[in-house]
Scaffold this active site. Structure first.
Site, PDB file in Angstrom:
ATOM      1  N   CYS A 128       0.823  -1.221   0.000  1.00  0.00           N
ATOM      2  CA  CYS A 128       0.000   0.000   0.000  1.00  0.00           C
ATOM      3  C   CYS A 128       0.853   1.265   0.000  1.00  0.00           C
ATOM      4  CB  CYS A 128      -0.939  -0.011   1.191  1.00  0.00           C
ATOM      5  SG  CYS A 128      -1.896  -1.524   1.294  1.00  0.00           S
ATOM      6  N   HIS A 263      -3.499   6.819   2.206  1.00  0.00           N
ATOM      7  CA  HIS A 263      -3.890   5.512   1.677  1.00  0.00           C
ATOM      8  C   HIS A 263      -5.300   5.184   2.166  1.00  0.00           C
ATOM      9  CE1 HIS A 263      -4.208   1.356   0.861  1.00  0.00           C
ATOM     10  NE2 HIS A 263      -3.938   0.953   2.094  1.00  0.00           N
ATOM     11  N   ASN A 294     -10.296  -0.871  -0.608  1.00  0.00           N
ATOM     12  CA  ASN A 294      -8.855  -0.698  -0.401  1.00  0.00           C
ATOM     13  C   ASN A 294      -8.130  -1.333  -1.585  1.00  0.00           C
ATOM     14  OD1 ASN A 294      -6.164  -1.090   0.290  1.00  0.00           O
ATOM     15  ND2 ASN A 294      -6.588  -1.469   2.449  1.00  0.00           N
TER      16      ASN A 294
HETATM   17  C1  LIG Z   1     -10.518  -5.460   9.829  1.00  0.00           C
HETATM   18  C2  LIG Z   1     -11.198  -4.532  10.855  1.00  0.00           C
HETATM   19  C3  LIG Z   1     -12.245  -3.681  10.183  1.00  0.00           C
HETATM   20  C4  LIG Z   1     -11.860  -5.412  11.911  1.00  0.00           C
HETATM   21  O1  LIG Z   1     -12.439  -4.579  12.893  1.00  0.00           O
HETATM   22  P1  LIG Z   1     -12.141  -4.831  14.420  1.00  0.00           P
HETATM   23  O2  LIG Z   1     -12.965  -3.892  15.179  1.00  0.00           O
HETATM   24  O3  LIG Z   1     -10.670  -4.820  14.641  1.00  0.00           O
HETATM   25  O4  LIG Z   1     -12.694  -6.313  14.556  1.00  0.00           O
HETATM   26  P2  LIG Z   1     -12.226  -7.442  15.559  1.00  0.00           P
HETATM   27  O5  LIG Z   1     -11.450  -8.447  14.793  1.00  0.00           O
HETATM   28  O6  LIG Z   1     -11.610  -6.878  16.798  1.00  0.00           O
HETATM   29  O7  LIG Z   1     -13.619  -8.003  15.969  1.00  0.00           O
HETATM   30  C5  LIG Z   1     -14.579  -7.215  16.692  1.00  0.00           C
HETATM   31  C6  LIG Z   1     -15.893  -7.917  16.637  1.00  0.00           C
HETATM   32  O8  LIG Z   1     -16.402  -7.857  15.286  1.00  0.00           O
HETATM   33  C7  LIG Z   1     -16.606  -9.185  14.806  1.00  0.00           C
HETATM   34  N1  LIG Z   1     -16.241  -9.199  13.395  1.00  0.00           N
HETATM   35  C8  LIG Z   1     -15.002  -9.333  12.855  1.00  0.00           C
HETATM   36  N2  LIG Z   1     -15.080  -9.284  11.522  1.00  0.00           N
HETATM   37  C9  LIG Z   1     -16.373  -9.114  11.219  1.00  0.00           C
HETATM   38  C10 LIG Z   1     -17.071  -8.968  10.017  1.00  0.00           C
HETATM   39  N3  LIG Z   1     -16.447  -8.996   8.819  1.00  0.00           N
HETATM   40  N4  LIG Z   1     -18.413  -8.789  10.090  1.00  0.00           N
HETATM   41  C11 LIG Z   1     -19.061  -8.767  11.257  1.00  0.00           C
HETATM   42  N5  LIG Z   1     -18.441  -8.890  12.440  1.00  0.00           N
HETATM   43  C12 LIG Z   1     -17.106  -9.062  12.403  1.00  0.00           C
HETATM   44  C13 LIG Z   1     -15.743 -10.087  15.645  1.00  0.00           C
HETATM   45  O9  LIG Z   1     -16.266 -11.385  15.717  1.00  0.00           O
HETATM   46  C14 LIG Z   1     -15.805  -9.414  16.989  1.00  0.00           C
HETATM   47  O10 LIG Z   1     -17.012  -9.740  17.633  1.00  0.00           O
HETATM   48  P3  LIG Z   1     -17.098  -9.911  19.259  1.00  0.00           P
HETATM   49  O11 LIG Z   1     -16.763  -8.537  19.790  1.00  0.00           O
HETATM   50  O12 LIG Z   1     -18.501 -10.328  19.482  1.00  0.00           O
HETATM   51  O13 LIG Z   1     -16.047 -10.920  19.582  1.00  0.00           O
HETATM   52  C15 LIG Z   1     -10.167  -3.604  11.546  1.00  0.00           C
HETATM   53  O14 LIG Z   1      -9.304  -4.344  12.352  1.00  0.00           O
HETATM   54  C16 LIG Z   1      -9.344  -2.827  10.575  1.00  0.00           C
HETATM   55  O15 LIG Z   1      -9.864  -2.015   9.845  1.00  0.00           O
HETATM   56  N6  LIG Z   1      -8.031  -3.048  10.589  1.00  0.00           N
HETATM   57  C17 LIG Z   1      -7.134  -2.349   9.686  1.00  0.00           C
HETATM   58  C18 LIG Z   1      -7.311  -2.963   8.373  1.00  0.00           C
HETATM   59  C19 LIG Z   1      -6.661  -2.196   7.295  1.00  0.00           C
HETATM   60  O16 LIG Z   1      -6.844  -1.013   7.189  1.00  0.00           O
HETATM   61  N7  LIG Z   1      -5.872  -2.885   6.506  1.00  0.00           N
HETATM   62  C20 LIG Z   1      -5.225  -2.347   5.412  1.00  0.00           C
HETATM   63  C21 LIG Z   1      -3.967  -1.735   5.841  1.00  0.00           C
HETATM   64  S1  LIG Z   1      -3.061  -1.440   4.428  1.00  0.00           S
END
Ligand SMILES: CC(C)(COP(=O)(O)OP(=O)(O)OC[C@H]1O[C@@H](n2cnc3c(N)ncnc32)[C@H](O)[C@@H]1OP(=O)(O)O)[C@@H](O)C(=O)NCCC(=O)NCCS
Length: 338
Positions: A128, A263, A294
């Site tokens: 990225c 980004h 993304n």
């Molecule tokens: C991927 C992302 C959106 C996930 O969000 P998050 O808040 O970290 O999610 P978590 O993995 O901590 O999970 C939180 C809750 O959501 C749930 N969850 C995870 N993915 C899910 C999805 N796709 N849909 C619904 N629920 C989801 C989990 O089960 C968890 O539930 P719980 O609280 O009941 O256990 C987030 O981590 C993110 O944006 N990270 C950066 C990603 C990014 O920008 N990458 C590119 C960089 S170049």
């Protein structure tokens, strides 16, 4: 100094300082629109959750047979047209990508051939952050006198490398191409690049299996995995200071910007960075992710192209751009908007 080395030094002495600027940008978004509704069943998610946690409403996926080279060509043609530069005038073509499915050769020579230049052509792999690395290289090549016009393409077909059953990535990654032409300029147009890496976190966004493992374990096809929360924290807390350093290196403050183009990883990351940088409320911030997803190396030029096309940012204004992702790698610079 020997006679030879004196001649060498005289030959290499440049009479005037050359500057570099982005003379044109272009973008290509595949025709196929993929709304959240199309993905949610396989990952037990919902349109609301994806919108709230990532800001993504829909993304584009490339059509069958629509390759990284095809998308690059279309974005590049637009950038060349805006720049008023003929393909034959390109001295270098740099393609930033992590989803060209050939280990070798690079995609860039084929992109160059399609466009009609025999200039130097090579790919870079900085995920990225790839596009901002490409702008840094292009700027230095032009200022150093090795090139007059350099094409930088950020392009991805990440739908090929995304596990559609992975809750953490299936809704994030998308396809597209963005391009910029970097040309000689009478005035400075690209500020110093602030860049770096953190290889200790090499595995937090990564192809899950190497090509060797894919072959030996008969895994079919490799996909990209991500430790979402780790990446999120690194991006929010680690990247705002890098963006600030790029402003400092350019000798400006946030209130002098005409655009902030980070980004397009996640809208919550974008908002958190803007807050930490004390970005004034009236400065346009790229949020192309809502309709493009993304697209990794393509996301910054695609976002800039949209802002320019919609007249949201002034030609000649200043934009802060920052790319960050797998590696972990990052690069940021202030540029003059074409
Ligand atoms: C991927 C992302 C959106 C996930 O969000 P998050 O808040 O970290 O999610 P978590 O993995 O901590 O999970 C939180 C809750 O959501 C749930 N969850 C995870 N993915 C899910 C999805 N796709 N849909 C619904 N629920 C989801 C989990 O089960 C968890 O539930 P719980 O609280 O009941 O256990 C987030 O981590 C993110 O944006 N990270 C950066 C990603 C990014 O920008 N990458 C590119 C960089 S170049």
């Amino acid at each position: 100094m020997t006679a030879t080395s004196k001649g060498f030094a005289d030959r290499l002495r440049t009479p005037e300082v050359t500057h570099a600027r982005i003379s044109g940008v272009g973008g290509y978004r595949p025709r196929r629109v993929v709304p959240n509704a199309e993905l949610v069943e396989r990952i037990n998610s919902s349109d609301e959750w994806i919108r709230e946690r990532s800001g993504i409403i829909e993304r584009r996926w490339a059509g069958e047979g629509e390759s990284v080279v095809d998308m690059s060509e279309l974005a590049a043609r637009q950038a060349l047209q805006m720049a008023g530069v003929e393909a034959a005038e390109l001295d270098v073509v740099i393609v930033a990508t992590v989803s060209w499915p050939y280990q070798t050769p690079a995609a860039a020579p084929m992109v160059a051939e399609r466009l009609g230049t025999k200039g130097a052509a090579f790919d870079i792999s900085a995920a990225c952050a790839g596009y901002c690395h490409g702008i840094a290289l292009a700027s230095d090549m032009v200022r150093g006198g090795d090139a007059s016009n350099v094409l930088v393409v950020g392009v991805e077909r990440l739908s090929d490398f995304t596990d559609k059953d992975d809750r953490g990535t299936a809704f994030i990654f998308a396809d597209g191409a963005g391009a910029a032409v970097v040309s000689r300029s009478a005035t400075p147009g690209i500020g110093p690049t602030v860049w770096g890496s953190d290889g200790a976190q090499w595995d937090v966004i990564a192809q899950k299996d190497s090509w060797i493992e894919v072959h030996e374990k008969d895994l079919g096809w490799p996909t990209i995995g991500m430790a979402g929360q780790t990446v999120f924290r690194w991006a929010v807390w680690g990247m705002a200071p890098v963006a600030q350093k790029a402003l400092d290196a350019a000798g400006i403050t946030a209130d002098q910007l005409d655009a902030f183009i980070p980004h397009q990883a996640n809208v919550r990351i974008i908002d958190a960075m803007a807050k930490q940088l004390h970005m004034p409320a009236d400065i346009p911030i790229a949020r192309d992710i809502a309709y493009t997803g993304n697209t990794s190396s393509a996301s910054i030029p695609l976002a800039m192209e949209r802002m320019v096309r919609h007249g949201e940012v002034p030609s000649g204004g200043l934009a802060l751009q920052i790319g960050f992702g797998a590696g972990l790698s990052y690069a940021a610079q202030v540029v003059v908007i074409p």
